[in-house]
Write a protein that holds these residues in place. Sequence first.
Motif, PDB file in Angstrom:
ATOM      1  N   LYS A 202       0.810  -1.218   0.000  1.00 50.11           N
ATOM      2  CA  LYS A 202       0.000   0.000   0.000  1.00 50.11           C
ATOM      3  C   LYS A 202       0.844   1.268   0.000  1.00 50.11           C
ATOM      4  O   LYS A 202       0.301   2.363   0.007  1.00 50.11           O
ATOM      5  CB  LYS A 202      -0.914   0.006   1.224  1.00 50.11           C
ATOM      6  CG  LYS A 202      -1.827  -1.208   1.335  1.00 50.11           C
ATOM      7  CD  LYS A 202      -2.569  -1.186   2.657  1.00 50.11           C
ATOM      8  CE  LYS A 202      -3.419  -2.440   2.846  1.00 50.11           C
ATOM      9  NZ  LYS A 202      -4.111  -2.450   4.153  1.00 50.11           N
ATOM     10  N   GLN A 203       2.169   1.108   0.007  1.00 50.58           N
ATOM     11  CA  GLN A 203       3.051   2.261   0.117  1.00 50.58           C
ATOM     12  C   GLN A 203       3.563   2.714  -1.245  1.00 50.58           C
ATOM     13  O   GLN A 203       3.697   1.929  -2.175  1.00 50.58           O
ATOM     14  CB  GLN A 203       4.231   1.914   1.043  1.00 50.58           C
ATOM     15  CG  GLN A 203       3.787   1.642   2.470  1.00 50.58           C
ATOM     16  CD  GLN A 203       4.907   1.138   3.356  1.00 50.58           C
ATOM     17  OE1 GLN A 203       5.959   0.713   2.881  1.00 50.58           O
ATOM     18  NE2 GLN A 203       4.681   1.177   4.667  1.00 50.58           N
ATOM     19  N   GLN A 204       3.867   4.007  -1.325  1.00 46.13           N
ATOM     20  CA  GLN A 204       4.296   4.588  -2.599  1.00 46.13           C
ATOM     21  C   GLN A 204       5.701   4.116  -2.979  1.00 46.13           C
ATOM     22  O   GLN A 204       6.594   4.028  -2.154  1.00 46.13           O
ATOM     23  CB  GLN A 204       4.272   6.120  -2.516  1.00 46.13           C
ATOM     24  CG  GLN A 204       4.424   6.819  -3.855  1.00 46.13           C
ATOM     25  CD  GLN A 204       4.187   8.315  -3.740  1.00 46.13           C
ATOM     26  OE1 GLN A 204       4.039   8.856  -2.640  1.00 46.13           O
ATOM     27  NE2 GLN A 204       4.157   8.999  -4.874  1.00 46.13           N
ATOM     28  N   VAL A 205       5.870   3.851  -4.261  1.00 51.06           N
ATOM     29  CA  VAL A 205       7.127   3.330  -4.804  1.00 51.06           C
ATOM     30  C   VAL A 205       8.075   4.473  -5.159  1.00 51.06           C
ATOM     31  O   VAL A 205       7.650   5.532  -5.607  1.00 51.06           O
ATOM     32  CB  VAL A 205       6.834   2.476  -6.061  1.00 51.06           C
ATOM     33  CG1 VAL A 205       8.103   2.085  -6.788  1.00 51.06           C
ATOM     34  CG2 VAL A 205       6.039   1.235  -5.677  1.00 51.06           C
ATOM     35  N   THR A 206       9.373   4.250  -4.972  1.00 50.55           N
ATOM     36  CA  THR A 206      10.393   5.226  -5.375  1.00 50.55           C
ATOM     37  C   THR A 206      11.013   4.819  -6.707  1.00 50.55           C
ATOM     38  O   THR A 206      10.857   3.691  -7.178  1.00 50.55           O
ATOM     39  CB  THR A 206      11.514   5.318  -4.327  1.00 50.55           C
ATOM     40  OG1 THR A 206      12.198   4.058  -4.270  1.00 50.55           O
ATOM     41  CG2 THR A 206      10.951   5.674  -2.955  1.00 50.55           C
ATOM     42  N   ARG A 207      11.760   5.742  -7.303  1.00 46.98           N
ATOM     43  CA  ARG A 207      12.439   5.449  -8.572  1.00 46.98           C
ATOM     44  C   ARG A 207      13.421   4.294  -8.415  1.00 46.98           C
ATOM     45  O   ARG A 207      13.521   3.428  -9.280  1.00 46.98           O
ATOM     46  CB  ARG A 207      13.184   6.697  -9.065  1.00 46.98           C
ATOM     47  CG  ARG A 207      12.277   7.732  -9.728  1.00 46.98           C
ATOM     48  CD  ARG A 207      13.039   9.031  -9.973  1.00 46.98           C
ATOM     49  NE  ARG A 207      14.177   8.849 -10.855  1.00 46.98           N
ATOM     50  CZ  ARG A 207      14.151   8.981 -12.176  1.00 46.98           C
ATOM     51  NH1 ARG A 207      13.010   9.259 -12.770  1.00 46.98           N
ATOM     52  NH2 ARG A 207      15.243   8.831 -12.898  1.00 46.98           N
ATOM     53  N   GLY A 208      14.168   4.310  -7.316  1.00 48.48           N
ATOM     54  CA  GLY A 208      15.126   3.242  -7.098  1.00 48.48           C
ATOM     55  C   GLY A 208      14.460   1.891  -6.937  1.00 48.48           C
ATOM     56  O   GLY A 208      14.913   0.880  -7.492  1.00 48.48           O
ATOM     57  N   GLN A 209      13.367   1.871  -6.183  1.00 48.21           N
ATOM     58  CA  GLN A 209      12.617   0.622  -5.967  1.00 48.21           C
ATOM     59  C   GLN A 209      12.059   0.096  -7.284  1.00 48.21           C
ATOM     60  O   GLN A 209      12.148  -1.096  -7.588  1.00 48.21           O
ATOM     61  CB  GLN A 209      11.486   0.886  -4.974  1.00 48.21           C
ATOM     62  CG  GLN A 209      10.676  -0.339  -4.590  1.00 48.21           C
ATOM     63  CD  GLN A 209       9.541   0.032  -3.643  1.00 48.21           C
ATOM     64  OE1 GLN A 209       9.483   1.151  -3.131  1.00 48.21           O
ATOM     65  NE2 GLN A 209       8.636  -0.902  -3.428  1.00 48.21           N
ATOM     66  N   MET A 210      11.504   1.006  -8.085  1.00 49.55           N
ATOM     67  CA  MET A 210      10.951   0.609  -9.382  1.00 49.55           C
ATOM     68  C   MET A 210      12.048   0.060 -10.289  1.00 49.55           C
ATOM     69  O   MET A 210      11.866  -0.958 -10.965  1.00 49.55           O
ATOM     70  CB  MET A 210      10.270   1.815 -10.044  1.00 49.55           C
ATOM     71  CG  MET A 210       9.698   1.585 -11.438  1.00 49.55           C
ATOM     72  SD  MET A 210      10.941   1.626 -12.775  1.00 49.55           S
ATOM     73  CE  MET A 210      11.687   3.239 -12.489  1.00 49.55           C
ATOM     74  N   ALA A 211      13.212   0.729 -10.301  1.00 50.13           N
ATOM     75  CA  ALA A 211      14.310   0.299 -11.164  1.00 50.13           C
ATOM     76  C   ALA A 211      14.771  -1.109 -10.791  1.00 50.13           C
ATOM     77  O   ALA A 211      14.983  -1.960 -11.671  1.00 50.13           O
ATOM     78  CB  ALA A 211      15.475   1.286 -11.058  1.00 50.13           C
ATOM     79  N   GLN A 212      14.909  -1.366  -9.497  1.00 52.33           N
ATOM     80  CA  GLN A 212      15.343  -2.699  -9.082  1.00 52.33           C
ATOM     81  C   GLN A 212      14.289  -3.761  -9.412  1.00 52.33           C
ATOM     82  O   GLN A 212      14.634  -4.879  -9.803  1.00 52.33           O
ATOM     83  CB  GLN A 212      15.661  -2.704  -7.583  1.00 52.33           C
ATOM     84  CG  GLN A 212      16.985  -2.024  -7.250  1.00 52.33           C
ATOM     85  CD  GLN A 212      17.350  -2.141  -5.785  1.00 52.33           C
ATOM     86  OE1 GLN A 212      16.889  -1.338  -4.966  1.00 52.33           O
ATOM     87  NE2 GLN A 212      18.174  -3.118  -5.444  1.00 52.33           N
ATOM     88  N   SER A 213      13.027  -3.420  -9.273  1.00 50.80           N
ATOM     89  CA  SER A 213      11.964  -4.378  -9.608  1.00 50.80           C
ATOM     90  C   SER A 213      11.952  -4.664 -11.105  1.00 50.80           C
ATOM     91  O   SER A 213      11.849  -5.819 -11.530  1.00 50.80           O
ATOM     92  CB  SER A 213      10.600  -3.835  -9.170  1.00 50.80           C
ATOM     93  OG  SER A 213      10.524  -3.731  -7.768  1.00 50.80           O
ATOM     94  N   LEU A 214      12.059  -3.615 -11.917  1.00 48.84           N
ATOM     95  CA  LEU A 214      12.013  -3.785 -13.369  1.00 48.84           C
ATOM     96  C   LEU A 214      13.219  -4.570 -13.879  1.00 48.84           C
ATOM     97  O   LEU A 214      13.083  -5.505 -14.691  1.00 48.84           O
ATOM     98  CB  LEU A 214      11.944  -2.421 -14.056  1.00 48.84           C
ATOM     99  CG  LEU A 214      12.000  -2.400 -15.590  1.00 48.84           C
ATOM    100  CD1 LEU A 214      10.887  -3.254 -16.184  1.00 48.84           C
ATOM    101  CD2 LEU A 214      11.914  -0.973 -16.117  1.00 48.84           C
ATOM    102  N   VAL A 215      14.392  -4.207 -13.421  1.00 48.92           N
ATOM    103  CA  VAL A 215      15.603  -4.864 -13.915  1.00 48.92           C
ATOM    104  C   VAL A 215      15.699  -6.298 -13.385  1.00 48.92           C
ATOM    105  O   VAL A 215      16.141  -7.203 -14.105  1.00 48.92           O
ATOM    106  CB  VAL A 215      16.853  -4.035 -13.549  1.00 48.92           C
ATOM    107  CG1 VAL A 215      18.126  -4.743 -14.029  1.00 48.92           C
ATOM    108  CG2 VAL A 215      16.767  -2.642 -14.181  1.00 48.92           C
TER     109      VAL A 215
END
Length: 550
Positions: A202-215
């Motif tokens: 339920k928490q907002q995602v950061t750019r770093g978190q998104m990058a690690q998830s995507l990669v």
Amino acid sequence: MMSYKRYINFSLKGIMMSSLAVGSFLQTDEKVAKAEYEEGETPTFEEDGIIYITPEATKETGQKIFSDPNWITGLDNHATQQEVQQIQKLSASQYKDYDGNAYWAKDMKWAIDQGLITGYQNQKHPTQPAKGVGNWIDPYGNLTEYQMLNVMLRYKDGANFESAKTTMKDKTASNFAYVEYHLAKEHGIMTKGSTTNATPAKQQVTRGQMAQSLVSMHYGKEVTLKQAVDFMYANGLSTGVNASKGQTLDNFGANTKLARAHIVAFMGRYNDAVKAGTIKDTLNTGTSTGGISTPTPPVVNGGSSENPAPPSFEHTKYDYSNLRGELSTAKGFTQNGIKVSYKNHTYNTKSQAEYDQVVNYVNSRLKGKTFADIKSDLLDLESDLQVLDRLMNGELKVINDRTDPAYRSKENMTAKRYSLAYGDAINNGVSFETLSKFKAASAYVDGFTGGASTAWGPPESAYDFFIKNEIDCTSSAYAIQAVYDALGYNTAVVHSPSANHDYIIIELDGQWFSHSSELSLFNKSSVRNGDFIKFAPTQQVSQLSFIKIM
């Protein structure tokens, strides 16, 4: 000429002359409006601003409001197959808040067409219930880990994901994101939450978190933040928050929080690279951020060879936290014997040495700093721009009746302020996108001007303002022009001997406006006898034929 002594604090967050401020930010954060609900049933409000409602709460006639926070399908995990089929038939244009001119429009349409998201259909707006019932994608709402995983899993293995939603639905009783976390682990996608911990969902995602998830989705295994950022840069998925600072780990802005439009933009870029067969394997080839060339920033604000474009920045409709400026040092033009970077703009300096000192001083002050670096009221800007947007699209009307209880509300005061300050611009067709960036830009300029007058003088240039700390309307106007140049705007300084005053005019969407306490249309009727412009602007000069240009 036109000088007077002023004592103003000189600091990084110094203010520019009050007559040049468009208006202070009075609007506080827009709170999530409480939904209407049936007696005895209470909606709940979670961290990411989405309203999660008990199954029968806020029910409209003939409409179903679902209980789970699913922006991706708009349905709860117990929806019937018929409901799922019915909810996936809309095109992008059928969503009330789809903006075909937005930077995310192409990628959002792609995501909708591919079934990666379907938004909220036939429901109240998830963060602004007052907008009523309709079809919404809420592109500027907070992006949660749950929503991010839904998009990635539908992209990675959509058929298996949909099947798991049915076969594992009993697991969602204790963890609504169980399926997402279970499959994320299977695919090697990095997450903060897990099948036993739904809080991060339920928490907002950061750019770093998104990058690690995507990669990690791409490679099927965990990656470090640096490895993820290397991949994002090398494959053109991001240029960083400040192109002038290079593609470094720090410049990626790993802690910057994302909106929902961001995930479709990043996924769209990733998909384009995959389909084109141009994906670079940075994890196994050892490519690092230091070895990646920085792409040329796109031309913005009418940038041209005469008016160099400022550094590019990523933003959403209301979020300009990454806005920044930098003066070009190319010096491709000569004006009055001074080599300058912006055609005709010497900032009224008297020599090359003075001009160079101004450029060096301004750039040393800017140093790649973003709006968020210099302003503490960014959230006020975002809520202000939401009010401006609603005012411009006719959704919000200014209340002028002082007896009305809503007259003194923050929303109405903000709307009233904008209707006065930007009325001419709005009435003359300046777009919301242009005005919203200008509002942020004017606040940015405000954060980089100011000084201390220590002696009487004849302050006449940006050099006098920045270097000698001598201030009057003339030196202030040229100083402000320099910072607007760093942001890519087309400006000129008008000298008005009869009014004993100098002021900035600025071009927005091909039209000229005087920039004082408000934006006023600059035309023949606004020019006093004897007014003149000493240095022609870099563009749109023909539209100023009614005033003498030296």
